[in-house]
Design a protein around this motif. Structure first.
Motif, PDB file in Angstrom:
ATOM      1  N   ARG A   1      42.475  39.130  50.110  1.00 51.97           N
ATOM      2  CA  ARG A   1      42.427  39.058  48.652  1.00 51.97           C
ATOM      3  C   ARG A   1      43.558  39.854  48.006  1.00 51.97           C
ATOM      4  NH1 ARG A   1      39.221  43.505  46.178  1.00 51.97           N
ATOM      5  NH2 ARG A   1      38.506  42.045  44.580  1.00 51.97           N
ATOM      6  N   ARG A   2      44.041  39.312  46.914  1.00 57.03           N
ATOM      7  CA  ARG A   2      45.015  39.998  46.072  1.00 57.03           C
ATOM      8  C   ARG A   2      44.523  39.903  44.636  1.00 57.03           C
ATOM      9  NH1 ARG A   2      51.065  38.452  46.613  1.00 57.03           N
ATOM     10  NH2 ARG A   2      50.286  36.558  45.611  1.00 57.03           N
ATOM     11  N   VAL A   3      44.479  41.020  43.956  1.00 57.07           N
ATOM     12  CA  VAL A   3      43.980  41.056  42.588  1.00 57.07           C
ATOM     13  C   VAL A   3      45.150  40.936  41.622  1.00 57.07           C
ATOM     14  CG1 VAL A   3      42.646  42.362  40.891  1.00 57.07           C
ATOM     15  CG2 VAL A   3      42.052  42.497  43.322  1.00 57.07           C
ATOM     16  N   LEU A   4      45.009  40.063  40.653  1.00 52.68           N
ATOM     17  CA  LEU A   4      46.061  39.863  39.668  1.00 52.68           C
ATOM     18  C   LEU A   4      46.341  41.168  38.918  1.00 52.68           C
ATOM     19  CD1 LEU A   4      44.907  36.465  38.074  1.00 52.68           C
ATOM     20  CD2 LEU A   4      46.403  36.835  40.053  1.00 52.68           C
ATOM     21  N   GLY A   5      47.619  41.480  38.753  1.00 51.52           N
ATOM     22  CA  GLY A   5      48.008  42.666  37.996  1.00 51.52           C
ATOM     23  C   GLY A   5      47.819  43.970  38.726  1.00 51.52           C
TER      24      GLY A   5
ATOM     25  N   PHE B   1      40.355  31.940  34.914  1.00 51.79           N
ATOM     26  CA  PHE B   1      40.532  32.009  36.365  1.00 51.79           C
ATOM     27  C   PHE B   1      40.039  33.333  36.902  1.00 51.79           C
ATOM     28  CE2 PHE B   1      44.360  32.128  33.791  1.00 51.79           C
ATOM     29  CZ  PHE B   1      44.787  33.432  33.911  1.00 51.79           C
ATOM     30  N   ASP B   2      39.655  33.282  38.185  1.00 53.26           N
ATOM     31  CA  ASP B   2      39.199  34.478  38.886  1.00 53.26           C
ATOM     32  C   ASP B   2      40.313  35.514  38.886  1.00 53.26           C
ATOM     33  OD1 ASP B   2      38.053  36.298  40.778  1.00 53.26           O
ATOM     34  OD2 ASP B   2      36.915  34.642  41.629  1.00 53.26           O
ATOM     35  N   SER B   3      39.937  36.764  38.826  1.00 51.74           N
ATOM     36  CA  SER B   3      40.935  37.841  38.876  1.00 51.74           C
ATOM     37  C   SER B   3      41.438  38.076  40.292  1.00 51.74           C
ATOM     38  CB  SER B   3      40.339  39.142  38.338  1.00 51.74           C
ATOM     39  OG  SER B   3      39.206  39.531  39.107  1.00 51.74           O
ATOM     40  N   THR B   4      40.739  37.467  41.265  1.00 47.09           N
ATOM     41  CA  THR B   4      41.079  37.667  42.674  1.00 47.09           C
ATOM     42  C   THR B   4      41.597  36.376  43.288  1.00 47.09           C
ATOM     43  OG1 THR B   4      39.426  39.415  42.977  1.00 47.09           O
ATOM     44  CG2 THR B   4      40.182  38.282  44.951  1.00 47.09           C
ATOM     45  N   GLU B   5      42.761  36.450  43.903  1.00 43.74           N
ATOM     46  CA  GLU B   5      43.264  35.349  44.715  1.00 43.74           C
ATOM     47  C   GLU B   5      42.714  35.530  46.124  1.00 43.74           C
ATOM     48  OE1 GLU B   5      47.596  34.160  42.852  1.00 43.74           O
ATOM     49  OE2 GLU B   5      47.507  35.762  44.330  1.00 43.74           O
ATOM     50  N   TYR B   6      41.828  34.638  46.526  1.00 41.82           N
ATOM     51  CA  TYR B   6      41.240  34.696  47.860  1.00 41.82           C
ATOM     52  C   TYR B   6      41.800  33.552  48.691  1.00 41.82           C
ATOM     53  CZ  TYR B   6      38.167  31.471  45.333  1.00 41.82           C
ATOM     54  OH  TYR B   6      37.675  30.452  44.550  1.00 41.82           O
ATOM     55  N   CYS B   7      41.716  33.668  50.020  1.00 42.85           N
ATOM     56  CA  CYS B   7      42.403  32.708  50.885  1.00 42.85           C
ATOM     57  C   CYS B   7      41.674  31.387  51.020  1.00 42.85           C
ATOM     58  CB  CYS B   7      42.657  33.328  52.261  1.00 42.85           C
ATOM     59  SG  CYS B   7      41.168  33.506  53.289  1.00 42.85           S
ATOM     60  N   GLY B   8      40.338  31.412  50.924  1.00 44.20           N
ATOM     61  CA  GLY B   8      39.558  30.197  51.064  1.00 44.20           C
ATOM     62  C   GLY B   8      39.347  29.744  52.498  1.00 44.20           C
ATOM     63  N   GLU B   9      39.888  30.474  53.461  1.00 44.65           N
ATOM     64  CA  GLU B   9      39.828  30.052  54.860  1.00 44.65           C
ATOM     65  C   GLU B   9      39.065  31.008  55.767  1.00 44.65           C
ATOM     66  OE1 GLU B   9      40.924  27.175  55.813  1.00 44.65           O
ATOM     67  OE2 GLU B   9      41.773  26.664  53.866  1.00 44.65           O
ATOM     68  N   CYS B  10      38.945  32.259  55.386  1.00 49.62           N
ATOM     69  CA  CYS B  10      38.306  33.251  56.258  1.00 49.62           C
ATOM     70  C   CYS B  10      36.790  33.062  56.257  1.00 49.62           C
ATOM     71  CB  CYS B  10      38.659  34.667  55.788  1.00 49.62           C
ATOM     72  SG  CYS B  10      37.981  35.089  54.161  1.00 49.62           S
ATOM     73  N   ASP B  11      36.095  33.769  57.151  1.00 47.91           N
ATOM     74  CA  ASP B  11      34.645  33.657  57.234  1.00 47.91           C
ATOM     75  C   ASP B  11      33.975  34.066  55.929  1.00 47.91           C
ATOM     76  OD1 ASP B  11      34.852  32.775  59.832  1.00 47.91           O
ATOM     77  OD2 ASP B  11      34.432  34.744  60.738  1.00 47.91           O
ATOM     78  N   GLU B  12      34.480  35.123  55.311  1.00 43.17           N
ATOM     79  CA  GLU B  12      33.885  35.595  54.061  1.00 43.17           C
ATOM     80  C   GLU B  12      33.990  34.531  52.974  1.00 43.17           C
ATOM     81  OE1 GLU B  12      34.947  39.256  56.379  1.00 43.17           O
ATOM     82  OE2 GLU B  12      35.897  37.328  55.963  1.00 43.17           O
ATOM     83  N   CYS B  13      35.159  33.932  52.848  1.00 48.96           N
ATOM     84  CA  CYS B  13      35.349  32.901  51.827  1.00 48.96           C
ATOM     85  C   CYS B  13      34.460  31.690  52.093  1.00 48.96           C
ATOM     86  CB  CYS B  13      36.812  32.464  51.772  1.00 48.96           C
ATOM     87  SG  CYS B  13      37.918  33.647  50.969  1.00 48.96           S
ATOM     88  N   LYS B  14      34.366  31.293  53.333  1.00 45.83           N
ATOM     89  CA  LYS B  14      33.565  30.114  53.671  1.00 45.83           C
ATOM     90  C   LYS B  14      32.085  30.357  53.414  1.00 45.83           C
ATOM     91  CE  LYS B  14      36.799  28.230  57.062  1.00 45.83           C
ATOM     92  NZ  LYS B  14      37.043  27.935  58.499  1.00 45.83           N
ATOM     93  N   GLU B  15      31.653  31.607  53.462  1.00 48.08           N
ATOM     94  CA  GLU B  15      30.254  31.937  53.201  1.00 48.08           C
ATOM     95  C   GLU B  15      29.997  32.197  51.722  1.00 48.08           C
ATOM     96  OE1 GLU B  15      29.362  35.235  55.679  1.00 48.08           O
ATOM     97  OE2 GLU B  15      29.569  34.108  57.546  1.00 48.08           O
ATOM     98  N   GLY B  16      31.048  32.119  50.886  1.00 46.99           N
ATOM     99  CA  GLY B  16      30.889  32.329  49.456  1.00 46.99           C
ATOM    100  C   GLY B  16      31.231  33.719  48.974  1.00 46.99           C
ATOM    101  N   PHE B  17      31.520  34.640  49.897  1.00 49.82           N
ATOM    102  CA  PHE B  17      31.833  36.016  49.520  1.00 49.82           C
ATOM    103  C   PHE B  17      33.339  36.179  49.307  1.00 49.82           C
ATOM    104  CE2 PHE B  17      27.879  36.159  51.971  1.00 49.82           C
ATOM    105  CZ  PHE B  17      27.048  36.786  51.052  1.00 49.82           C
ATOM    106  N   VAL B  18      33.847  35.456  48.323  1.00 49.74           N
ATOM    107  CA  VAL B  18      35.293  35.469  48.090  1.00 49.74           C
ATOM    108  C   VAL B  18      35.784  36.841  47.636  1.00 49.74           C
ATOM    109  CG1 VAL B  18      35.371  33.004  47.599  1.00 49.74           C
ATOM    110  CG2 VAL B  18      34.969  34.616  45.722  1.00 49.74           C
TER     111      VAL B  18
ATOM    112  N   ALA C   1      38.621  34.827  27.747  1.00 48.02           N
ATOM    113  CA  ALA C   1      39.172  35.948  28.507  1.00 48.02           C
ATOM    114  C   ALA C   1      38.092  36.933  28.935  1.00 48.02           C
ATOM    115  CB  ALA C   1      40.241  36.661  27.681  1.00 48.02           C
ATOM    116  N   PHE C   2      36.900  36.821  28.344  1.00 49.09           N
ATOM    117  CA  PHE C   2      35.776  37.673  28.734  1.00 49.09           C
ATOM    118  C   PHE C   2      35.066  37.150  29.988  1.00 49.09           C
ATOM    119  CE2 PHE C   2      36.109  39.422  24.498  1.00 49.09           C
ATOM    120  CZ  PHE C   2      35.550  40.696  24.586  1.00 49.09           C
ATOM    121  N   ALA C   3      35.454  35.980  30.481  1.00 48.01           N
ATOM    122  CA  ALA C   3      34.738  35.405  31.625  1.00 48.01           C
ATOM    123  C   ALA C   3      34.758  36.338  32.829  1.00 48.01           C
ATOM    124  CB  ALA C   3      35.339  34.044  31.989  1.00 48.01           C
ATOM    125  N   GLU C   4      35.869  37.039  33.019  1.00 50.20           N
ATOM    126  CA  GLU C   4      35.954  37.935  34.180  1.00 50.20           C
ATOM    127  C   GLU C   4      34.972  39.107  34.078  1.00 50.20           C
ATOM    128  OE1 GLU C   4      37.570  41.012  36.974  1.00 50.20           O
ATOM    129  OE2 GLU C   4      37.265  41.123  34.799  1.00 50.20           O
TER     130      GLU C   4
END
Length: 369
Positions: free
Chosen positions: A107-111, A84-101, A147-150
């Motif tokens: 955004r909140r980063v895990l850990g 999974f992505d290390s960043t929890e993004y909202c998926g609703e803002c302009d940045e997320c909709k344009e792919g710039f999650v 675990a190296f995917a990130e």
């Protein structure tokens, strides 16, 4: 549940009774099988970065198995193997909709706990996650490699920037098929000559990402000769110790007299930044990945008079499918970078060993189970 908690600067408590998370609406509960110790965790554990305010369960480079489904989850099943992505993004803002999650304002980063939020991470037995950040991993791919995917995604994102690929042009991370390990949404390579300044873990992954994308030649620079030897094995054509006199001019000369097409600074300090800037040709580009120091001197006239392009590379934005595939097929090798796999209970000792930096360790993966 069991969790490794940073309770004070450089002090850990292996807590056997840490509160267990539950999967909410649109979330799944993941049993963490492997989590890598990131360099940012090492830099943050003593409080210097301000992004690991205690108490906090760190850890964001992880993989595991879905063991619980929250309300409304239909596309994921119990037993699915995921990273999974290390960043929890909202998926609703302009940045997320344009792919710039990675640029999501929510955004909140895990850990990470920078002050405005505290988001416990993956140095624990379980973690609850929104499905939008999940990616399936093949059965044949071990959790330790997954675990190296990130960090691999971070390297690929930087190369995307040098290739002139905007995330929105490549693919939309929210597309369902991009959450499958076999996704082949991949931009074309630009090629050319690149200099990678810093041959730590991310630098070694950047070298491999450049070669996997078809760049013609990669030059690696570091202070550690052993890491430079590894850089050669992983694809660099030439390597140089950063202590070499007149190194920037030498690199320009071997790149045709004017410099490399692009450079990647993977440290985040004054001297490496200066070298990265002075190593590229007129009109070249410099991609900044490292952020060890918040402020550094900047060779302004070199940038202006040579009309260089400076790009900051923040985290990743949809490169996970390619990262998973390249780890799986070996076009980016992670085994040579894996220094140790250890139980979570021994995590405090491994953090200290990495912090002391006397053994040349690259990546240590902890197993909560």
């Amino acid at each position: 549940m069991k969790a490794l908690v940073l309770t004070a600067p450089s002090e850990f408590n292996y807590d056997l009774n840490f509160p267990e998370p539950t999967a909410g609406q649109g979330e799944v509960l993941v049993k963490v099988q492997a989590c890598g110790i990131c360099g940012s965790d090492i830099h943050g554990m003593d409080g210097r970065s301000g992004r690991r305010q205690m108490p906090i369960v760190m850890g964001h480079e992880a993989a595991g198995e879905i063991i619980g489904l929250g309300e409304g989850v239909t596309d994921w099943n119990l037993g699915d193997r995921v990273t999974f992505d290390s960043t929890e993004y909202c998926g609703e803002c302009d940045e997320c909709k344009e792919g710039f999650v990675n640029l999501c304002p929510n955004r909140r980063v895990l850990g990470v706990s920078p002050g405005e939020y505290r988001r416990h991470g993956c140095f624990a037995e379980k973690i609850a996650l929104p499905t939008r950040i999940l990616y399936r991993i093949p059965e044949a791919l071990s959790y330790e490699k997954a675990a190296f995917a990130e960090p691999v995604s971070i390297a690929l994102h930087a190369v995307n920037l040098a290739d002139g690929i905007e995330v929105g042009e490549a693919f939309t991370p929210a597309e369902d098929h991009c959450h499958e390990g076999g996704c082949d949404c991949e931009p074309e390579a630009k090629g050319g000559i690149a200099v990678v300044v810093g041959a730590g873990l991310i630098g070694l992954l950047v070298i491999q990402a450049l070669k996997a994308r078809g760049w013609e030649k990669v030059i690696a620079v570091d202070l550690d000769d052993k890491r430079l030897e590894l850089a050669l094995k992983l694809g660099a054509e030439e390597v140089f110790n950063a202590k070499q006199e007149g190194l920037a001019m030498h690199i320009r000369q071997i790149c045709g007299g004017d410099g490399a097409d692009a450079s990647f600074e993977v440290v985040g300090a004054a001297a490496p930044l200066d070298l990265a800037i002075r190593s590229v040709r007129k009109g070249g580009q410099v991609v900044l990945i490292g952020n060890l120091q918040p402020n550094t001197p900047f060779p302004l006239q070199e940038v202006v008079t040579r009309q260089l392009t400076i790009k900051g590379s923040c985290s990743c934005a949809g490169e996970y499918p390619e990262a998973i595939r390249r780890i799986q097929d070996g076009s980016i090798q992670v085994e040579p970078l894996l220094s140790a796999v250890a139980p979570l209970a021994d995590g405090a000792d491994w953090f200290k060993r990495l912090y002391d930096n006397k053994e040349g360790l690259l990546k240590v993966v902890l197993q909560p189970a």
